[in-house]
Design a protein around this motif. Structure first.
Motif, PDB file in Angstrom:
ATOM      1  N   HIS A 179     -63.328 -22.985  34.533  1.00  0.00           N
ATOM      2  CA  HIS A 179     -63.813 -24.071  33.675  1.00  0.00           C
ATOM      3  C   HIS A 179     -64.680 -23.502  32.545  1.00  0.00           C
ATOM      4  CE1 HIS A 179     -62.434 -27.723  35.575  1.00  0.00           C
ATOM      5  NE2 HIS A 179     -62.960 -27.405  36.753  1.00  0.00           N
ATOM      6  N   GLY A 180     -65.590 -22.634  32.915  1.00  0.00           N
ATOM      7  CA  GLY A 180     -66.508 -22.084  31.926  1.00  0.00           C
ATOM      8  C   GLY A 180     -65.783 -21.322  30.828  1.00  0.00           C
ATOM      9  N   ARG A 181     -64.813 -20.474  31.225  1.00  0.00           N
ATOM     10  CA  ARG A 181     -64.090 -19.678  30.228  1.00  0.00           C
ATOM     11  C   ARG A 181     -63.224 -20.559  29.337  1.00  0.00           C
ATOM     12  NH1 ARG A 181     -63.625 -16.193  34.653  1.00  0.00           N
ATOM     13  NH2 ARG A 181     -61.476 -16.842  35.109  1.00  0.00           N
ATOM     14  N   VAL A 182     -62.539 -21.528  29.948  1.00  0.00           N
ATOM     15  CA  VAL A 182     -61.630 -22.387  29.184  1.00  0.00           C
ATOM     16  C   VAL A 182     -62.405 -23.261  28.200  1.00  0.00           C
ATOM     17  CG1 VAL A 182     -60.057 -24.361  29.376  1.00  0.00           C
ATOM     18  CG2 VAL A 182     -59.776 -22.377  30.883  1.00  0.00           C
ATOM     19  N   GLN A 183     -63.506 -23.851  28.668  1.00  0.00           N
ATOM     20  CA  GLN A 183     -64.270 -24.732  27.792  1.00  0.00           C
ATOM     21  C   GLN A 183     -64.961 -23.947  26.678  1.00  0.00           C
ATOM     22  OE1 GLN A 183     -66.705 -27.133  30.426  1.00  0.00           O
ATOM     23  NE2 GLN A 183     -64.903 -27.906  31.532  1.00  0.00           N
ATOM     24  N   ALA A 184     -65.417 -22.746  26.989  1.00  0.00           N
ATOM     25  CA  ALA A 184     -65.993 -21.890  25.945  1.00  0.00           C
ATOM     26  C   ALA A 184     -64.926 -21.509  24.921  1.00  0.00           C
ATOM     27  CB  ALA A 184     -66.609 -20.639  26.567  1.00  0.00           C
ATOM     28  N   ALA A 185     -63.703 -21.279  25.397  1.00  0.00           N
ATOM     29  CA  ALA A 185     -62.606 -20.929  24.490  1.00  0.00           C
ATOM     30  C   ALA A 185     -62.318 -22.061  23.516  1.00  0.00           C
ATOM     31  CB  ALA A 185     -61.356 -20.594  25.303  1.00  0.00           C
ATOM     32  N   MET A 186     -62.312 -23.288  24.032  1.00  0.00           N
ATOM     33  CA  MET A 186     -62.046 -24.442  23.174  1.00  0.00           C
ATOM     34  C   MET A 186     -63.116 -24.591  22.096  1.00  0.00           C
ATOM     35  SD  MET A 186     -60.750 -27.150  26.060  1.00  0.00           S
ATOM     36  CE  MET A 186     -59.117 -27.012  26.803  1.00  0.00           C
ATOM     37  N   LEU A 187     -64.381 -24.402  22.497  1.00  0.00           N
ATOM     38  CA  LEU A 187     -65.469 -24.507  21.532  1.00  0.00           C
ATOM     39  C   LEU A 187     -65.409 -23.383  20.500  1.00  0.00           C
ATOM     40  CD1 LEU A 187     -68.375 -25.493  23.968  1.00  0.00           C
ATOM     41  CD2 LEU A 187     -67.123 -27.003  22.403  1.00  0.00           C
ATOM     42  N   LEU A 215     -61.988 -14.574  19.283  1.00  0.00           N
ATOM     43  CA  LEU A 215     -60.757 -15.356  19.306  1.00  0.00           C
ATOM     44  C   LEU A 215     -59.786 -14.797  20.333  1.00  0.00           C
ATOM     45  CD1 LEU A 215     -59.264 -17.736  18.140  1.00  0.00           C
ATOM     46  CD2 LEU A 215     -58.455 -16.286  16.270  1.00  0.00           C
ATOM     47  N   SER A 216     -59.735 -13.483  20.465  1.00  0.00           N
ATOM     48  CA  SER A 216     -58.884 -12.866  21.489  1.00  0.00           C
ATOM     49  C   SER A 216     -59.296 -13.316  22.884  1.00  0.00           C
ATOM     50  CB  SER A 216     -58.969 -11.337  21.395  1.00  0.00           C
ATOM     51  OG  SER A 216     -58.432 -10.871  20.183  1.00  0.00           O
ATOM     52  N   ALA A 217     -60.607 -13.354  23.129  1.00  0.00           N
ATOM     53  CA  ALA A 217     -61.108 -13.795  24.439  1.00  0.00           C
ATOM     54  C   ALA A 217     -60.758 -15.251  24.683  1.00  0.00           C
ATOM     55  CB  ALA A 217     -62.617 -13.580  24.511  1.00  0.00           C
ATOM     56  N   LYS A 263     -57.119 -15.483  25.575  1.00  0.00           N
ATOM     57  CA  LYS A 263     -56.877 -14.988  26.932  1.00  0.00           C
ATOM     58  C   LYS A 263     -57.294 -16.021  27.980  1.00  0.00           C
ATOM     59  CE  LYS A 263     -57.592 -11.102  30.055  1.00  0.00           C
ATOM     60  NZ  LYS A 263     -58.230  -9.770  30.252  1.00  0.00           N
ATOM     61  N   ALA A 264     -58.402 -16.727  27.735  1.00  0.00           N
ATOM     62  CA  ALA A 264     -58.860 -17.745  28.685  1.00  0.00           C
ATOM     63  C   ALA A 264     -57.824 -18.855  28.832  1.00  0.00           C
ATOM     64  CB  ALA A 264     -60.198 -18.322  28.234  1.00  0.00           C
ATOM     65  N   LEU A 265     -57.223 -19.272  27.727  1.00  0.00           N
ATOM     66  CA  LEU A 265     -56.198 -20.315  27.806  1.00  0.00           C
ATOM     67  C   LEU A 265     -54.925 -19.783  28.448  1.00  0.00           C
ATOM     68  CD1 LEU A 265     -56.951 -21.971  24.391  1.00  0.00           C
ATOM     69  CD2 LEU A 265     -57.139 -23.064  26.622  1.00  0.00           C
ATOM     70  N   TRP A 266     -54.659 -18.493  28.313  1.00  0.00           N
ATOM     71  CA  TRP A 266     -53.537 -17.884  29.038  1.00  0.00           C
ATOM     72  C   TRP A 266     -53.800 -17.911  30.546  1.00  0.00           C
ATOM     73  CZ3 TRP A 266     -53.896 -13.214  31.871  1.00  0.00           C
ATOM     74  CH2 TRP A 266     -52.695 -12.795  32.434  1.00  0.00           C
ATOM     75  N   GLU A 267     -55.056 -17.665  30.954  1.00  0.00           N
ATOM     76  CA  GLU A 267     -55.401 -17.721  32.375  1.00  0.00           C
ATOM     77  C   GLU A 267     -55.183 -19.134  32.919  1.00  0.00           C
ATOM     78  OE1 GLU A 267     -59.409 -16.390  32.559  1.00  0.00           O
ATOM     79  OE2 GLU A 267     -58.921 -14.269  32.259  1.00  0.00           O
ATOM     80  N   THR A 290     -49.119 -23.833  24.505  1.00  0.00           N
ATOM     81  CA  THR A 290     -50.014 -24.967  24.708  1.00  0.00           C
ATOM     82  C   THR A 290     -50.414 -25.503  23.346  1.00  0.00           C
ATOM     83  OG1 THR A 290     -52.053 -25.811  25.700  1.00  0.00           O
ATOM     84  CG2 THR A 290     -52.133 -23.562  24.866  1.00  0.00           C
ATOM     85  N   LEU A 291     -50.353 -26.812  23.207  1.00  0.00           N
ATOM     86  CA  LEU A 291     -50.807 -27.487  21.996  1.00  0.00           C
ATOM     87  C   LEU A 291     -52.214 -27.988  22.293  1.00  0.00           C
ATOM     88  CD1 LEU A 291     -49.808 -28.212  19.170  1.00  0.00           C
ATOM     89  CD2 LEU A 291     -49.002 -30.386  20.085  1.00  0.00           C
ATOM     90  N   LEU A 292     -53.186 -27.355  21.672  1.00  0.00           N
ATOM     91  CA  LEU A 292     -54.587 -27.697  21.917  1.00  0.00           C
ATOM     92  C   LEU A 292     -55.023 -28.747  20.902  1.00  0.00           C
ATOM     93  CD1 LEU A 292     -57.202 -27.099  23.494  1.00  0.00           C
ATOM     94  CD2 LEU A 292     -57.715 -25.342  21.784  1.00  0.00           C
TER      95      LEU A 292
END
Length: 614
Positions: free
Chosen positions: A64-72, A137-139, A142-146, A316-318
């Motif tokens: 959750h933390g990685r994905v939500q940080a990625a979105m932000l 951006l790479s990180a 990667k989080a959304l790939w996870e 994925t369409l974000l």
């Protein structure tokens, strides 16, 4: 006396049906149920079995933390942008801002718009060494790939299990509502807009910007695209979900059914039973058939792919939307569910019978306003579902807490439609799909170029060019590829401005090479025209060649003008320079680097004159 057959666009037919349906309903609404309504679980089990919910507490907190940080991160870097799409022959902005991530070289096409994926940075050898984005951006990629990897393994789990989808508090509330068999209706969402109330929102259901009217396409299917090869059935199992009991999140496959409330419940419309409406609107019980997309320049469409094994989400369409920033959100017109952020639609451009997985994250707005607070203070976002073109099965409205996920499996996407009902906070949704990419990858279009260029011979000493074969079928094949490269790839890419290069350099080199190949295709057209003008050419073969060239050139000329008009439209001019459409390829009349002029009107007239003299 012979009957004349008149072709009526499917979209026009649907609009008429929609207006009739809304006229019949009048101020009444079709019933819908939420978790606190008696009969909710039975309705889910009986009519919405392809819908599966995974509550936020069942996912690892670290993910959750990685994905939500990625979105932000993607939002803060400006990667989420509104698309300028094509609806009913006019350009409109989407209300939702979005970005596409996915397998390297993949694209996703919806509403005559091709999105080019920023590659998610997986552990694959060919991707691991990519240096196309900055580290943050790479990180994020990667989080959304996870998350995508988790969805791929999880989406088909729990087959055959009936699972609860509500918290214990909701069960208690339902059990305490003995005799309350009425569905929810929104008092302030009466059908004030008449027959047009849902005739204009986006295919994705997006509402439009201030610069143009609201629009809605309830289900504008597509094929290469499939935002629904849409009517492409999209999922692969039977309903399952997660139980929240005693405040604890239960396992993925729990066999408990909510409460004892599983018997059918009578649900009627105010002052008018559903059965009456069902019979009076029997003409509306039609299949929501898929229309073929306008695949400009695309020849020999591939047969539709069917998902038969485990799901492998390739993009994925974000999406991101802040309701507070919208001047107007449209009321849901059929059920009175409330304000819609995304109108009724099927998802487009999917492999048939592939699932869709969605991660929902409610957050603070980009202005820093917090969405934290109790459920009393902040209204939840909800997913609404209905059976397509069915006005007697009640709808379903399911609240989504931040971090919840839901899956649409089996044929749910093709037989049902869904909408997104706005909450009070800003929201991201990462919508993972098996995009139908038979003609939507870089590898595909590169191979198409090589097919055409294999008919071009280059003298190693002089560098001069000549055609190897002049058969009309070969010529037609090459000209179709020529149009496909120009209008489905080059102009689609540049119409979205320079935004890709700002975030990620992955597409820069491949698109430059594609443009170089396209210039050689221009040379091939010039050589074909030169051959056509030779007086000694065989009569019948020459005529076939002229007809083939005339058709391809006329199409090319018209499409160039359409794209040119779009690039210079009033809406396009409102965008900042780094996002504004670029009219490319474009060149002046006497450009020595180009074998043919941009404006083909004179050449078309010459070919028509030759045909007339034959």
């Amino acid at each position: 006396m012979t009957k004349q057959i008149v072709w009526v666009p499917q979209e026009h037919v649907r609009n008429i049906q929609r207006r009739k349906l809304l006229h019949e309903l009048g101020d009444q609404k079709i019933p819908f149920l939420g978790p606190s309504d008696r009969g909710f679980q039975h309705l889910w089990d009986s009519s919405y079995t392809g819908l599966v919910v995974r509550r936020s507490c069942s996912l690892p907190a670290e993910l959750h933390g990685r994905v939500q940080a990625a979105m932000l991160t993607l939002r803060s870097k400006g990667c989420l942008l509104r698309d300028l799409v094509r609806v009913r022959e006019r350009d409109v902005f989407t209300a939702v801002s979005r970005v596409l991530l996915g397998e390297p070289g993949h694209t996703y096409r919806y509403l005559d718009t091709r999105l080019f994926a920023i590659p998610w940075h997986s552990e694959d050898a060919e991707v691991r060494g990519l240096n196309c984005c900055d580290p943050d951006l790479s990180a994020a990629c990667k989080a959304l790939w996870e998350l995508n990897t988790l969805f791929c393994s999880d989406v088909s789990q729990g087959e055959g299990d009936k699972v609860t989808q509500c918290a214990k508090g909701e069960v208690d509330a339902k059990q305490g509502k003995e005799g309350d068999t009425e569905s929810k209706h929104s008092e302030d969402s009466k059908n004030s807009e008449g027959g047009d109330s849902e005739s204009r929102q986006s295919e994705e259901g997006d509402t439009e910007s201030k610069q143009s009217e609201e629009w809605d396409i309830e289900s504008k299917p597509s094929s290469e695209e499939g935002e629904s090869s849409q009517a492409k059935p999209s999922e692969s199992s039977v309903a399952a979900g997660l139980e929240l009991s005693e405040g604890k999140c239960q396992s993925w496959a729990t066999k408990t059914i909510i409460g004892t409330d599983t018997e059918p419940v009578e649900l009627g419309l105010q002052e008018k039973p559903v059965t009456h409406i069902k019979h009076s609107l029997s003409d509306h019980h039609i299949e929501d058939k898929e229309e073929q997309p306008s695949r400009q320049g695309c020849s020999q469409p591939s047969p539709p792919q069917v998902c038969t094994g485990p799901a492998k989400f390739n993009v994925t369409l974000l999406n991101y939307m802040d309701p507070a920033a919208m001047s107007h959100l449209k009321e849901e017109p059929y059920y009175g569910m409330g304000k819609m952020a995304v109108g009724w639609h099927h998802d487009e451009n999917l492999v048939s019978h592939s699932p869709v997985a969605v991660y929902s994250y409610s957050c603070h707005s980009d202005k820093g306003e917090s969405s934290e607070g109790s459920s009393d203070e902040k209204a939840s976002w909800r997913i609404g579902l209905k059976v397509a073109w069915d006005i007697h099965t009640p709808g379903l409205a399911l609240p989504l807490e931040s971090g919840d996920c839901y899956y649409m499996r089996d044929d749910l996407n093709s037989t049902h439609q869904h909408c997104v009902l706005a909450g009070d906070s800003a929201r991201f949704s990462s919508t993972h799909r098996v995009a139908e990419c038979s003609s939507g990858t870089l590898t595909y279009i590169q191979s198409r170029c090589q097919e055409a260029l294999s008919n071009l011979h280059t003298d190693p000493e002089t560098g001069s060019h000549s055609l190897l074969a002049l058969l009309p079928t070969t010529l037609q094949h090459c000209e179709e590829i020529h149009n496909e490269v120009e209008f489905e790839w080059l102009r689609q890419y540049w119409f979205q401005g320079r935004r890709y290069a700002r975030f990620c350099s992955w597409w820069t080199g491949p698109m430059e090479q594609l443009e170089n190949d396209w210039k050689l295709l221009e040379t091939m057209t010039m050589l074909s025209l030169a051959t056509l003008e030779e007086e000694g050419s065989a009569g019948e073969g020459r005529r076939e060649m002229a007809e083939t060239l005339l058709s391809a050139l006329t199409d090319r000329h018209q499409q160039r003008q359409t794209w040119r008009d779009r690039c210079h439209s009033s809406l396009a001019q409102t965008l900042p320079p780094e996002e504004a459409p670029v009219d490319r390829p474009f060149w002046g009349v006497d450009d020595p680097n180009m074998p043919l002029p941009f404006d083909l009107a004179d050449i078309i007239n010459k070919v028509e004159s030759l045909l007339w003299r034959m």
